[in-house]
Write a protein that holds these residues in place. Structure first.
Motif, PDB file in Angstrom:
ATOM      1  N   GLU A 229       0.998  -1.157  -0.112  1.00 18.39           N
ATOM      2  CA  GLU A 229      -0.111   0.138  -0.006  1.00 18.39           C
ATOM      3  C   GLU A 229       0.870   1.297  -0.136  1.00 18.39           C
ATOM      4  OE1 GLU A 229      -3.487  -1.815   2.905  1.00 18.39           O
ATOM      5  OE2 GLU A 229      -2.837   0.271   3.199  1.00 18.39           O
ATOM      6  N   PHE A 230       1.970   1.220   0.746  1.00 19.38           N
ATOM      7  CA  PHE A 230       2.768   2.330   0.827  1.00 19.38           C
ATOM      8  C   PHE A 230       3.714   2.448  -0.194  1.00 19.38           C
ATOM      9  CE2 PHE A 230       0.714   2.573   4.794  1.00 19.38           C
ATOM     10  CZ  PHE A 230       0.779   3.747   5.364  1.00 19.38           C
ATOM     11  N   GLY A 231       3.974   1.329  -1.019  1.00 21.14           N
ATOM     12  CA  GLY A 231       5.106   1.477  -1.893  1.00 21.14           C
ATOM     13  C   GLY A 231       6.535   1.252  -1.378  1.00 21.14           C
ATOM     14  N   ASP A 232       6.409   0.524  -0.139  1.00 24.00           N
ATOM     15  CA  ASP A 232       7.593   0.623   0.859  1.00 24.00           C
ATOM     16  C   ASP A 232       8.327  -0.776   0.416  1.00 24.00           C
ATOM     17  OD1 ASP A 232       9.425   0.171   2.677  1.00 24.00           O
ATOM     18  OD2 ASP A 232       8.236   0.758   4.381  1.00 24.00           O
ATOM     19  N   ARG A 233       9.348  -0.742  -0.523  1.00 20.14           N
ATOM     20  CA  ARG A 233       9.755  -2.047  -0.937  1.00 20.14           C
ATOM     21  C   ARG A 233      10.861  -2.661  -0.171  1.00 20.14           C
ATOM     22  NH1 ARG A 233      12.037  -0.825  -6.909  1.00 20.14           N
ATOM     23  NH2 ARG A 233      12.651   1.062  -6.109  1.00 20.14           N
TER      24      ARG A 233
ATOM     25  N   LEU B 123      14.905 -11.775  -3.673  1.00 19.23           N
ATOM     26  CA  LEU B 123      16.105 -11.600  -4.506  1.00 19.23           C
ATOM     27  C   LEU B 123      15.773 -10.548  -5.379  1.00 19.23           C
ATOM     28  CD1 LEU B 123      18.942 -12.403  -5.305  1.00 19.23           C
ATOM     29  CD2 LEU B 123      17.767 -14.322  -6.763  1.00 19.23           C
ATOM     30  N   GLN B 124      14.674 -10.405  -6.111  1.00 20.99           N
ATOM     31  CA  GLN B 124      14.204  -9.465  -7.066  1.00 20.99           C
ATOM     32  C   GLN B 124      14.451  -8.081  -6.208  1.00 20.99           C
ATOM     33  OE1 GLN B 124      10.469 -10.407  -8.300  1.00 20.99           O
ATOM     34  NE2 GLN B 124      11.024 -11.423 -10.205  1.00 20.99           N
ATOM     35  N   LEU B 125      13.819  -8.041  -5.294  1.00 24.11           N
ATOM     36  CA  LEU B 125      13.687  -6.684  -4.641  1.00 24.11           C
ATOM     37  C   LEU B 125      14.906  -6.326  -4.114  1.00 24.11           C
ATOM     38  CD1 LEU B 125      10.301  -7.397  -2.692  1.00 24.11           C
ATOM     39  CD2 LEU B 125      10.830  -5.308  -4.084  1.00 24.11           C
TER      40      LEU B 125
ATOM     41  N   ARG C 156      19.482  -2.702  -4.787  1.00 24.78           N
ATOM     42  CA  ARG C 156      20.696  -2.361  -5.031  1.00 24.78           C
ATOM     43  C   ARG C 156      21.554  -2.945  -3.588  1.00 24.78           C
ATOM     44  NH1 ARG C 156      21.504  -1.167 -10.105  1.00 24.78           N
ATOM     45  NH2 ARG C 156      19.981   0.281 -10.959  1.00 24.78           N
ATOM     46  N   ASP C 157      21.164  -3.800  -2.987  1.00 24.17           N
ATOM     47  CA  ASP C 157      21.612  -4.372  -1.579  1.00 24.17           C
ATOM     48  C   ASP C 157      22.222  -5.627  -1.867  1.00 24.17           C
ATOM     49  OD1 ASP C 157      21.890  -5.402   1.020  1.00 24.17           O
ATOM     50  OD2 ASP C 157      20.374  -4.498   1.689  1.00 24.17           O
TER      51      ASP C 157
END
Lengths: 26, 162
Positions: free
Chosen positions: B37-41, B72-74, B79-80
C-alpha cells in the motif's frame, strides 16, 4: 542421481539452525 | 496504518521465534499488504524473506522458494548486495531441501560470486561447503573435491575448527 537425502546435508542443517533464530526486524 | 504495518512485522517475528509458523505467516502477509500500500519496497523485501523462512519450517519448500525469489528481485532493485547474497544462499539451501541439486548449485554459485566481491570469507566458506555437498549429491566428485579443498582453506584462515 539424487542419492543424498537433503535433510542429511550438514550445510543445510546448519543453515536451518541459524534460520530458526533469524528475523528481518522492522 | 504505517504503525500497523510495523506492528504486524514485529508480531510475525515474535510468532516465528515462538515456533508458531502458521501465525507468523498470517502476520507477515498483513505486513506485506501494508508495505505494498505504501510502496515501501524495503519493508516488502523483509516481509518476503520472513515469509520464506516461516514456510521452510512449515515444510512448504516450493512456497518458500517463491518468496525467496521475490526477496532476491527486490534486493536487486534496492541494490543491496548483502541481502542479494543472503537470498541466493537461502534459495540454494531450499533447492537442496527439494533435492533439485542443479538449481541449488546455480544459486550457491551466485552467492559465492557476491561473497567474493564483498570480501566475505565466512560467506565464501559456506558457499564452498554447500557447493561441495550439492556436487557430491550429483556424483560430481572432482567438483566436490575442489569445493571441499576451498572450504578447508577458508576454514583454516578464519580459524573455524568445526
Amino acid at each position: 542421481a539424487k542419492r543424498m537425502h537433503a535433510i542429511q546435508v550438514d550445510s543445510v542443517q546448519r543453515w536451518m539452525e541459524d534460520l530458526r533464530h533469524m528475523t528481518e526486524v522492522e | 496504518r504505517a504503525a500497523q504495518g510495523r506492528t504486524y512485522g514485529n508480531l510475525g517475528n515474535t510468532q516465528y521465534l515462538l515456533g508458531n509458523f502458521q501465525n507468523a505467516v498470517l502476520a507477515h502477509e498483513q505486513r506485506l499488504l501494508i508495505a505494498k500500500e505504501f510502496g515501501d519496497r524495503a519493508a516488502e523485501r523483509r516481509a518476503y524473506c520472513n515469509l520464506g523462512n516461516a514456510y521452510i519450517f512449515l515444510g512448504q519448500f516450493e512456497v518458500a522458494a517463491e518468496h525467496y525469489k521475490r526477496t532476491l528481485q527486490l534486493a536487486r532493485q534496492l541494490r543491496d548486495r548483502a541481502v542479494e547474497a543472503q537470498a541466493c544462499y537461502s534459495l540454494g539451501n531450499t533447492y537442496t531441501l527439494l533435492q533439485d541439486y542443479e538449481r541449488a548449485i546455480d544459486y550457491h554459485l551466485k552467492h559465492l560470486v557476491i561473497a567474493q566481491d564483498l570480501r566475505d570469507r565466512i560467506g565464501e566458506g559456506r558457499a564452498c561447503w554447500s557447493l561441495g555437498n550439492a556436487h557430491t549429491a550429483l556424483g560430481n566428485h572432482e567438483q566436490a573435491l575442489h569445493f571441499a579443498e576451498k572450504h578447508l582453506e577458508i576454514s583454516k584462515e578464519i580459524g573455524d575448527r568445526n
